[in-house]
Design a protein around this motif. Structure first.
Motif, PDB file in Angstrom:
ATOM      1  N   ASN A   1       0.834  -1.212   0.000  1.00  0.00           N
ATOM      2  CA  ASN A   1       0.000   0.000   0.000  1.00  0.00           C
ATOM      3  C   ASN A   1       0.862   1.253   0.000  1.00  0.00           C
ATOM      4  N   SER A   2       1.903   1.263   0.842  1.00  0.00           N
ATOM      5  CA  SER A   2       2.763   2.448   0.903  1.00  0.00           C
ATOM      6  C   SER A   2       3.454   2.694  -0.434  1.00  0.00           C
TER       7      SER A   2
ATOM      8  N   ALA B   1       1.210   4.060  -3.032  1.00  0.00           N
ATOM      9  CA  ALA B   1       0.944   5.481  -2.793  1.00  0.00           C
ATOM     10  C   ALA B   1       2.183   6.337  -3.073  1.00  0.00           C
TER      11      ALA B   1
ATOM     12  N   GLY C   1      -1.225   9.718   0.693  1.00  0.00           N
ATOM     13  CA  GLY C   1      -2.155   9.966   1.790  1.00  0.00           C
ATOM     14  C   GLY C   1      -3.608   9.644   1.446  1.00  0.00           C
TER      15      GLY C   1
ATOM     16  N   ALA D   1     -11.395   3.002   3.356  1.00  0.00           N
ATOM     17  CA  ALA D   1     -10.152   2.245   3.184  1.00  0.00           C
ATOM     18  C   ALA D   1     -10.174   0.974   4.042  1.00  0.00           C
TER      19      ALA D   1
ATOM     20  N   ARG E   1      -7.453  -6.811  -3.843  1.00  0.00           N
ATOM     21  CA  ARG E   1      -8.833  -6.464  -4.169  1.00  0.00           C
ATOM     22  C   ARG E   1      -9.538  -5.742  -3.018  1.00  0.00           C
TER      23      ARG E   1
ATOM     24  N   ALA F   1      -9.320  -3.997   5.557  1.00  0.00           N
ATOM     25  CA  ALA F   1     -10.538  -4.431   6.236  1.00  0.00           C
ATOM     26  C   ALA F   1     -10.269  -5.691   7.060  1.00  0.00           C
TER      27      ALA F   1
HETATM   28  P1  ADP Z   1      -6.150  -2.309  -2.068  1.00  0.00           P
HETATM   29  O1  ADP Z   1      -4.718  -1.951  -1.845  1.00  0.00           O
HETATM   30  O2  ADP Z   1      -6.296  -3.630  -2.775  1.00  0.00           O
HETATM   31  O3  ADP Z   1      -6.951  -1.216  -2.717  1.00  0.00           O
HETATM   32  P2  ADP Z   1      -6.255  -2.226   0.801  1.00  0.00           P
HETATM   33  O4  ADP Z   1      -7.243  -2.756   1.783  1.00  0.00           O
HETATM   34  O5  ADP Z   1      -4.853  -2.694   0.933  1.00  0.00           O
HETATM   35  O6  ADP Z   1      -6.824  -2.545  -0.631  1.00  0.00           O
HETATM   36  O7  ADP Z   1      -6.267  -0.639   0.865  1.00  0.00           O
HETATM   37  C1  ADP Z   1      -7.476   0.053   0.699  1.00  0.00           C
HETATM   38  C2  ADP Z   1      -7.256   1.463   0.161  1.00  0.00           C
HETATM   39  O8  ADP Z   1      -6.726   2.301   1.163  1.00  0.00           O
HETATM   40  C3  ADP Z   1      -6.274   1.567  -0.979  1.00  0.00           C
HETATM   41  O9  ADP Z   1      -6.897   1.334  -2.211  1.00  0.00           O
HETATM   42  C4  ADP Z   1      -5.793   3.000  -0.862  1.00  0.00           C
HETATM   43  O10 ADP Z   1      -6.699   3.861  -1.501  1.00  0.00           O
HETATM   44  C5  ADP Z   1      -5.868   3.278   0.603  1.00  0.00           C
HETATM   45  N1  ADP Z   1      -4.543   3.128   1.249  1.00  0.00           N
HETATM   46  C6  ADP Z   1      -4.122   2.091   1.996  1.00  0.00           C
HETATM   47  N2  ADP Z   1      -2.875   2.281   2.460  1.00  0.00           N
HETATM   48  C7  ADP Z   1      -2.477   3.476   1.990  1.00  0.00           C
HETATM   49  C8  ADP Z   1      -1.284   4.262   2.118  1.00  0.00           C
HETATM   50  N3  ADP Z   1      -0.225   3.823   2.830  1.00  0.00           N
HETATM   51  N4  ADP Z   1      -1.244   5.468   1.497  1.00  0.00           N
HETATM   52  C9  ADP Z   1      -2.309   5.915   0.786  1.00  0.00           C
HETATM   53  N5  ADP Z   1      -3.459   5.225   0.622  1.00  0.00           N
HETATM   54  C10 ADP Z   1      -3.561   4.027   1.220  1.00  0.00           C
END
Ligand code: ADP
Ligand code: MG
Length: 329
Positions: A26-27, A30, A55, A64, A88, A93
């Motif tokens: 995720n990081s 982003a 962010g 999120a 996905r 969650a």
């Molecule tokens: P996915 O990565 O498959 O979309 P996740 O549950 O891992 O699902 O994350 C959900 C959403 O939260 C991501 O799509 C993103 O929009 C946001 N997100 C999560 N971690 C970060 C992060 N470190 N920086 C920015 N947005 C984040």
């Protein structure tokens, strides 16, 4: 409903190491260039990741952490696209269902629209605006598995989980040389990996794959290319008796995988340089066309399926042989 969440979470978040993997993906998704990781008690007490990425907006924060709120797989072909990380939209969650999470975020474009959310076992405890000048996202995950029987299992298997987390983190450090990583264990041992240019990639690899007290810091570098498949490999000139499995990394298109046949081929070919059949440390990075590999055998498993396995296999061993012939004959 919470029980279903917990069961599903168990499938996605098998263990602390898989959670660390999801957070780092995720990081990086982003666009973070600086990631600070802190692990306490092998992740059972705390996993924290602080990044300086894009962010999340205050109003988006709850989503999120909602199941199926986001989905990256929109087209069938995406399944075959290696470059799309993620689960996905289920990872956060799932984590939220089995731990106590605090997430603070400041969006890069709207720094005044940041937020903070606290979730305990899928239950939102608070959601408040946050004014911070620190761009990026911080996630603190405490008491992992507190509401599931799995916690006991991980309390017992301490060292193996630490190694698994280390391996996950190292894989990201190896494949993201331009990103600075800081890794802290149990609030004391801290390692910082400064960004390196592509031409200095060996420096970062050396730091990761060679033991700190290694007498020989030399790395052998080999590469090769064939029909859209390419390989770049680094192997230590250092020898260590027995199984040095923790410092052996195979990547395909930036993703860590394991393959017994390729592994043994590397060791056997390298034996010609390493006397006495001792095993070595290596980091071998393959690039293959995304349509030529299936990485979705299982999201938590590390096997992949190459459609042209023979090409991959020959490419790796031929590249090492060529390197040996050019340098040792
Ligand atoms: P996915 O990565 O498959 O979309 P996740 O549950 O891992 O699902 O994350 C959900 C959403 O939260 C991501 O799509 C993103 O929009 C946001 N997100 C999560 N971690 C970060 C992060 N470190 N920086 C920015 N947005 C984040
Ligand atoms: Mg994700």
């Amino acid at each position: 409903e919470h029980l279903i969440d917990q069961i599903k979470a168990g499938e996605v978040i098998e263990r602390p190491a898989s959670l660390v993997k999801e957070l780092l993906e995720n990081s990086l998704d982003a666009n973070s260039t600086n990631i600070k990781i802190s692990i306490i008690e092998n992740g059972l007490e705390l996993i924290s990741i602080e990044d300086n990425g894009d962010g999340i907006l205050f109003e988006d924060l709850p989503y999120a952490f909602c199941r199926h709120a986001t989905s990256k797989i929109e087209r069938f072909e995406d399944i075959y696209n290696l470059y799309s990380f993620g689960f996905r939209g289920e990872a956060l969650a799932s984590m939220a269902a089995i731990s106590r999470i605090t997430c603070s975020s400041t969006p890069i474009d709207n720094p005044e629209q940041g937020g903070k959310i606290v979730i305990h076992g899928a239950k939102e405890m608070s959601h408040t605006p946050l004014a911070s000048r620190k761009q990026g996202t911080s996630i603190f995950i405490k008491d992992l598995f507190f509401n599931t029987p799995a916690r006991l299992k991980f309390i017992k298997s301490k060292t193996s989980e630490k190694n698994a987390i280390k391996r996950v983190i190292n894989a990201f450090i190896l494949t993201n040389p331009k990103v600075q990583f800081s890794v802290k264990w149990d609030d004391k041992d801290k390692n910082i990996f400064k960004p390196v240019e592509d031409t200095r990639l060996a420096d970062r690899i050396r730091e990761i794959i060679l033991p700190k007290n290694s007498p020989n810091k030399e790395l052998y570098e080999f590469e090769g290319e064939y029909e859209g498949h390419s390989v770049r490999g680094f192997a230590s000139a250092h020898t260590s008796k027995g199984n040095a499995g923790k410092s052996q990394y195979l990547f395909v298109n930036g993703r860590l995988f394991t393959d017994r046949q390729i592994h043994q081929s590397i060791l056997r070919t390298m034996e010609k340089v390493w006397p006495f059949g001792e095993t070595g440390h290596y980091c071998v990075m393959l690039n293959v066309p995304p349509t030529q590999v299936d990485v979705n055998v299982h999201p938590n498993k590390t096997q992949v399926k190459f459609f042209k396995a023979n090409i991959v296999f020959s490419l790796v061993s031929a590249s090492i042989k060529k390197f040996i012939e050019e340098n040792f004959k």
